[in-house]
Write an enzyme that holds these catalytic residues in place. Structure first.
Site, PDB file in Angstrom:
ATOM      1  N   ARG A  12       0.859  -1.186   0.000  1.00  0.00           N
ATOM      2  CA  ARG A  12       0.000   0.000   0.000  1.00  0.00           C
ATOM      3  C   ARG A  12       0.892   1.232   0.000  1.00  0.00           C
ATOM      4  O   ARG A  12       2.104   1.118   0.110  1.00  0.00           O
ATOM      5  CB  ARG A  12      -1.034  -0.011   1.150  1.00  0.00           C
ATOM      6  N   GLY A  13       0.252   2.411  -0.128  1.00  0.00           N
ATOM      7  CA  GLY A  13       1.035   3.633  -0.296  1.00  0.00           C
ATOM      8  C   GLY A  13       1.113   3.945  -1.785  1.00  0.00           C
ATOM      9  O   GLY A  13       1.436   3.055  -2.589  1.00  0.00           O
ATOM     10  N   ALA A  14       0.803   5.204  -2.136  1.00  0.00           N
ATOM     11  CA  ALA A  14       0.584   5.541  -3.546  1.00  0.00           C
ATOM     12  C   ALA A  14       1.722   5.132  -4.499  1.00  0.00           C
ATOM     13  O   ALA A  14       1.487   4.388  -5.464  1.00  0.00           O
ATOM     14  CB  ALA A  14       0.260   7.027  -3.656  1.00  0.00           C
ATOM     15  N   GLN A  21      -1.445   2.147   9.978  1.00  0.00           N
ATOM     16  CA  GLN A  21      -0.177   2.231   9.212  1.00  0.00           C
ATOM     17  C   GLN A  21       0.890   2.996   9.999  1.00  0.00           C
ATOM     18  O   GLN A  21       2.083   2.730   9.853  1.00  0.00           O
ATOM     19  CB  GLN A  21      -0.410   2.953   7.862  1.00  0.00           C
ATOM     20  N   ARG A  36      -7.677  -0.320  -6.418  1.00  0.00           N
ATOM     21  CA  ARG A  36      -7.909   0.763  -5.444  1.00  0.00           C
ATOM     22  C   ARG A  36      -8.153   2.066  -6.219  1.00  0.00           C
ATOM     23  O   ARG A  36      -7.466   2.326  -7.208  1.00  0.00           O
ATOM     24  CB  ARG A  36      -6.713   0.915  -4.471  1.00  0.00           C
ATOM     25  N   ASP A  69      -2.068  10.944  -1.775  1.00  0.00           N
ATOM     26  CA  ASP A  69      -2.535   9.916  -2.712  1.00  0.00           C
ATOM     27  C   ASP A  69      -2.988  10.507  -4.039  1.00  0.00           C
ATOM     28  O   ASP A  69      -2.909   9.880  -5.086  1.00  0.00           O
ATOM     29  CB  ASP A  69      -3.659   9.098  -2.090  1.00  0.00           C
ATOM     30  N   ASN A 129      -5.268  12.444   1.131  1.00  0.00           N
ATOM     31  CA  ASN A 129      -4.298  11.600   1.838  1.00  0.00           C
ATOM     32  C   ASN A 129      -5.082  10.827   2.898  1.00  0.00           C
ATOM     33  O   ASN A 129      -6.307  10.975   3.038  1.00  0.00           O
ATOM     34  CB  ASN A 129      -3.177  12.441   2.457  1.00  0.00           C
ATOM     35  N   LYS A 130      -4.395  10.008   3.641  1.00  0.00           N
ATOM     36  CA  LYS A 130      -5.027   9.129   4.626  1.00  0.00           C
ATOM     37  C   LYS A 130      -6.014   9.880   5.512  1.00  0.00           C
ATOM     38  O   LYS A 130      -5.751  11.006   5.947  1.00  0.00           O
ATOM     39  CB  LYS A 130      -3.915   8.482   5.474  1.00  0.00           C
TER      40      LYS A 130
HETATM   41  O1  MRU Z   1      -4.388   3.199   2.414  1.00  0.00           O
HETATM   42  P1  MRU Z   1      -2.925   3.395   2.214  1.00  0.00           P
HETATM   43  O2  MRU Z   1      -2.089   2.817   3.299  1.00  0.00           O
HETATM   44  O3  MRU Z   1      -2.485   2.972   0.829  1.00  0.00           O
HETATM   45  O4  MRU Z   1      -2.740   4.982   2.281  1.00  0.00           O
HETATM   46  C1  MRU Z   1      -1.447   5.517   2.147  1.00  0.00           C
HETATM   47  C2  MRU Z   1      -1.392   6.969   2.362  1.00  0.00           C
HETATM   48  O5  MRU Z   1      -2.380   7.632   2.593  1.00  0.00           O
HETATM   49  C3  MRU Z   1      -0.032   7.611   2.196  1.00  0.00           C
HETATM   50  O6  MRU Z   1       0.095   8.733   3.029  1.00  0.00           O
HETATM   51  C4  MRU Z   1       0.144   8.061   0.744  1.00  0.00           C
HETATM   52  O7  MRU Z   1      -0.125   7.006  -0.123  1.00  0.00           O
HETATM   53  C5  MRU Z   1       1.484   8.589   0.485  1.00  0.00           C
HETATM   54  S1  MRU Z   1       2.674   7.321   0.410  1.00  0.00           S
HETATM   55  C6  MRU Z   1       4.189   7.953   0.038  1.00  0.00           C
END
Ligand code: MRU
Length: 349
Positions: free
Chosen positions: A48-50, A198, A91, A239, A249-250
Site C-alpha cells: 500500500r502507499g501511492a 499504518q 484501489r 494519494d 491523503n489518509k
Molecule cells: O491506504 P494506504 O495505506 O495505501 O494509504 C497511504 C497513504 O495515505 C499515504 O500517506 C500516501 O499514499 C502517500 S505514500 C508515500
C-alpha cells in the site's frame, strides 16, 4: 544511501513484496508470479502507499505480459487491456496506480507492430525504470524538504509515507530521513492512523529501524500535542493532488491540517509529481475509497463494537489547498498559488 527497507524487489520474473499486513511483528515476503497475485496484493493491502502501488501495478503488467508471451499479437494486445483494467480496479484513490498503468500502456501502444517477445521485454524494462526512478524521486523530495526541519523541532506525520509506501526511502519520511542524514536533531511524532494502523505498525517500525528519535501517539492526541508547543511542522504524504492543490491523503490528514492552521504550525505535503492529477480542477473530484466496516468494528479479528452498529470507513480525506503551506516534490517546494505553480512544476521535471 537508500533506506534499510525496500518494499518490492523484481527477481527475474517474480515480484517480491514485503507483506505489510504482517509488520511489525513479522517481516514476511510474498512472491507474486501472476498479475492476479499482484492485483490481490494491492487490493488486500499487502502492499500500500501511492508510489508503491504504482510500481507494483507496473510489475503486474510485466507479469501479465510474460504470461501471454506466446499469444498471437492480437490476443496479446487484448490480454494487456484486460490486465490493465483488472489492476486499475484494485484501489481508486491513489493516482500513481493509474499513472503507472498509463506508462505501461504507452509502451504497448508504441510497440504494437513489433513481435510480442520484444513488447514483453520492453514492459519489464519500463516497470524496472518506474521502480528505479521512484527511489531517485524520493531522494530528491527528501533533499528538497530537509531544510524545513530545524534542530529541536517536533515533526508530526500520519499514516506511512515511508520506504514501505514507495519503492524505497519514502516521501514524507524521505524528508525525515534526509534531515536525519544531515545530522539534524529533531523528534518525530507518528500518529497511529486508525483504523488500519499504518502509523503504529509501519511508520513506527521504519523509524525504529533507522534509529530516528520518535514517539507514537493515537490520532486524537495531535491537538493536545500542538497546544503544548511540541509540533513545529507537519509533513504528510499524498494519494492524489488536484490542480488547485487540494490533497487526498489518509483519513485524519484534514483534521491535522485544521489543527496546524489553528496553532500556526506549517503543514507540508510531500509527494512526487506522479501524484498530481492536473485533470482534476479541485479535490471535490477525487474518488475516495470506502473500505470494509470490519476495519472499524474489529481489531486483529476481535470485535470491539456491537453487532448492528452502522459504520462509515472512508480511507482518505481531502485537505483544502489553503491549509497547505507547500508541496515538497522532486523539483522543489511548490508554493501557492498551486493552480499556476503545479502545472509549471511539470515543465521543470
Ligand atoms: O491506504 P494506504 O495505506 O495505501 O494509504 C497511504 C497513504 O495515505 C499515504 O500517506 C500516501 O499514499 C502517500 S505514500 C508515500
Amino acid at each position: 544511501m537508500a533506506g534499510k527497507v525496500r518494499s518490492l524487489v523484481w527477481d527475474d520474473g517474480c515480484l517480491k513484496l514485503i507483506d505489510q499486513r504482517r509488520l511489525p511483528t513479522s517481516l514476511e515476503v510474498v512472491e507474486c508470479r501472476t498479475y492476479q497475485e499482484v492485483a490481490d496484493a494491492i487490493r488486500t493491502m499487502k502492499v500500500r502507499g501511492a508510489p508503491a502501488i504504482g510500481a507494483t501495478a507496473a510489475f503486474g503488467m510485466a507479469l501479465g505480459a510474460m504470461e501471454h508471451s506466446h499469444a498471437t499479437p492480437k490476443e496479446f494486445l487484448a490480454a494487456m487491456k484486460t490486465i490493465s483494467r483488472e489492476l486499475a480496479s484494485t484501489r481508486p484513490t491513489a493516482i500513481n496506480l493509474f499513472w503507472a498503468l498509463k506508462r505501461m500502456e504507452k509502451v504497448v501502444d508504441s510497440k504494437q507492430t513489433e513481435p510480442v517477445a520484444g513488447i514483453v521485454d520492453a514492459l519489464i524494462l519500463e516497470a524496472e525504470a518506474i521502480a528505479t526512478e521512484d527511489v531517485e524521486t524520493c531522494r530528491q523530495i527528501g533533499a528538497a524538504g530537509a531544510p524545513l526541519i530545524a534542530d529541536g523541532d517536533g515533526v508530526l506525520t500520519i499514516c506511512n509515507a515511508g520506504a514501505l509506501a514507495t519503492v524505497d526511502y519514502g516521501t514524507a519520511l524521505g524528508v525525515v530521513r534526509a534531515a536525519n542524514e544531515a545530522s539534524r536533531d529533531f523528534h518525530v511524532y507518528a500518529a497511529e492512523t486508525r483504523p488500519f494502523l499504518q502509523g503504529a505498525r509501519l511508520t513506527a517500525w521504519e523509524l525504529v529501524q533507522e534509529g530516528i528519535p520518535a514517539t507514537l501517539i493515537t490520532d486524537n492526541m495531535a491537538g493536545w500535542l500542538m497546544q503544548q508547543g511540541r509540533v513545529q511542522v507537519v509533513i504528510v504524504g499524498a494519494d492524489r493532488i488536484a490542480k488547485n492543490g487540494d490533497t487526498a491523503n489518509k483519513i485524519g490528514t484534514y483534521t491535522f491540517a485544521i489543527l496546524a492552521h489553528h496553532h500556526r504550525v506549517p503543514f507540508y505535503v510531500a509527494a512526487p509529481l506522479s501524484t498530481v492529477d492536473l485533470s482534476l480542477e479541485s479535490g471535490e473530484q477525487i474518488p475516495i475509497e470506502e473500505r470494509s466496516p470490519q476495519e472499524v468494528t474489529h481489531l486483529f479479528g476481535q470485535r470491539i463494537a456491537p453487532e448492528g452498529i452502522g459504520v462509515y470507513n472512508p480511507a482518505f480525506d481531502v485537505t483544502p489547498a489553503e491549509l497547505i503551506s507547500g508541496i515538497i516534490t522532486e523539483v522543489g517546494i511548490i508554493c501557492p498559488p498551486y493552480v499556476a505553480n503545479l502545472p509549471q512544476a511539470f515543465q521543470m521535471s
